[in-house]
Motif scaffolding. Structure first.
Motif, PDB file in Angstrom:
ATOM      1  N   GLU A 101       0.824  -1.204   0.000  1.00 34.88           N
ATOM      2  CA  GLU A 101       0.000   0.000   0.000  1.00 34.88           C
ATOM      3  C   GLU A 101       0.869   1.270   0.000  1.00 34.88           C
ATOM      4  O   GLU A 101       2.039   1.212   0.364  1.00 34.88           O
ATOM      5  N   GLU A 108      -7.944  -5.154  -2.233  1.00 37.58           N
ATOM      6  CA  GLU A 108      -8.557  -5.498  -0.959  1.00 37.58           C
ATOM      7  C   GLU A 108      -9.996  -5.970  -1.161  1.00 37.58           C
ATOM      8  O   GLU A 108     -10.439  -6.936  -0.541  1.00 37.58           O
ATOM      9  N   HIS A 122      -1.465  -5.473   5.194  1.00 41.14           N
ATOM     10  CA  HIS A 122      -1.130  -4.306   4.384  1.00 41.14           C
ATOM     11  C   HIS A 122       0.274  -3.826   4.725  1.00 41.14           C
ATOM     12  O   HIS A 122       0.528  -3.402   5.858  1.00 41.14           O
TER      13      HIS A 122
END
Length: 408
Positions: A101, A108, A122
């Motif tokens: 990310e 997601e 993440h």
């Protein structure tokens, strides 16, 4: 709730949309010609589409000089969902599916259909590093993979930062994934806007035998201006990743018109690079134009290498935009009108977090311009904005609207 660029502007009349990162040149000319030919011969759609997308795959293989299996789908998001359902389900024990990310929210969204939220990890890159993947991030990744990661998503150029990961780093990550049997999805949907990113993809293709767990994702959406037709593809570096995917696909996923149009575009690209040259020239020049402007007002700009820039406003600029949006700075221009607005960029009754409620989004909405607030991306808040690159005349309109807001 997941937000996407281009979503809000579809329900608003006469808005100039800088929120969706689509082609600033419009639709590829070969696509327009192919669609016209289809309209003149509609009988072609009476038959079922080719389930194997034979002609389309042949043209893609020739363009990329790729001799491995190619999977076609109804846009990159469709393939992302398929990959997640096949490789991201039944995560057990200490294992997690992984997303680097900030990134496209559909990674997601797709994983949430395959596993619980607790099984999605993440790896958020730091804003102090301008969201660049660093050596520290690599070491962190190495520890994560040691616990088991069935599926990993990352992008180059990244979205929304536009950072291109160096080839040597991609190779190191791919090697790590091979050691842990991790399926690595490299989203390259914006790679053709960057000479470096495209060279990296081609370099990986030349070394395909080294990375059987690698999938390179791309689509006709961005570079060729075909977002509405829904056509994406995945270069699968081995049959071990391709076969489970193709066996799980729903039948006739890609329509005849998408296949014919995609084949026509690829053939045109093989025969001439004129579209490619025009696109790179326009995006490079206009990225500089918009970046220079935002820097001139004191904003932080991540120019990246996609067809967009990432901008951060400081507290002073945020307050200026908020004052403008709330009417403090332009009340004299209202001429007493206080009736209901015909249209609204956001639903004011919706209390859920909405990145389009960010100050600059609302300020530009007064000039009927939409940009992408980035507060829903991991590692970002309301001060971050993504602005797509459009044709110069449209970019000039954006700058004029910004001048009104910031009194420049």
């Amino acid at each position: 709730m997941f937000f996407h660029g281009g979503t809000n502007s579809r329900r608003l009349d006469d808005y100039l949309d800088f929120s969706a990162n689509t082609s600033p040149l419009g639709v590829h000319k070969a696509a327009s010609r192919a669609l016209l030919a289809l309209s003149l011969n509609p009988d072609i759609i009476a038959a079922y589409p080719d389930p194997n997308c034979t002609e389309l795959k042949e043209s893609l293989a020739k363009y990329w000089k790729f001799d491995g299996p190619i999977l076609c789908g109804s846009g990159a998001a469709d393939i992302t969902q398929l990959i997640s359902m096949v490789f991201g389900k039944n995560v057990q024990g200490t294992a997690f599916n992984l997303i680097v990310e900030p990134a496209f929210s559909e990674y997601e969204n797709a994983l949430l259909m395959a596993c619980s939220e607790e099984k999605i990890l993440h790896l958020t890159l730091e804003k102090k590093n301008d969201f660049v993947f660093t050596e520290d991030d690599f070491q962190h990744l190495e520890k994560i993979l040691s616990g088991g990661v069935p599926l990993m998503f990352m992008a180059s150029p990244s979205n929304p930062a536009g950072n291109v990961m160096p080839l040597d780093m991609i190779v190191r990550i791919a090697r790590l994934c091979e050691k842990s049997d991790t399926v690595l999805v490299l989203d390259s949907c914006f790679c053709q806007f960057s000479e470096t990113a495209e060279k990296n993809v081609r370099a990986l293709i030349e070394r395909a035998d080294e990375f059987p767990h690698l999938i390179i994702l791309n689509a006709f959406t961005k570079f060729y201006g075909m977002a509405g037709l829904r056509l994406g593809y995945a270069l699968c570096f081995s049959s071990s990743v391709y076969n489970p995917l193709v066996n799980a696909m729903r039948p006739w996923t890609i329509s005849t018109d998408a296949q014919v149009t995609g084949s026509a575009v690829m053939q045109a690209e093989i025969e001439s690079n004129s579209w490619h040259r025009q696109m790179l020239k326009l995006v490079t020049e206009e990225r500089k134009y918009l970046s220079d402007y935002f820097e001139s007002i004191g904003a932080k700009v991540l120019r990246g290498e996609g067809n967009y820039i990432l901008v951060q406003l400081d507290e002073t600029l945020q307050k200026t935009a908020l004052d403008y949006a709330s009417g403090t700075e332009h009340a004299k221009d209202k001429k007493g009108h206080n009736g209901p607005k015909k249209q609204s960029l956001v639903n004011e009754e919706d209390s859920s977090p909405n990145p389009f409620k960010a100050p600059l989004c609302q300020a530009l909405a007064m000039s009927k311009i939409v940009i992408r607030g980035c507060s829903d991306f991991y590692g970002m808040d309301l001060s971050w904005y993504r602005i797509s690159i459009k044709a110069h005349e449209e970019n000039v309109q954006l700058v004029k609207a910004l001048n009104k807001i910031f009194k420049k």
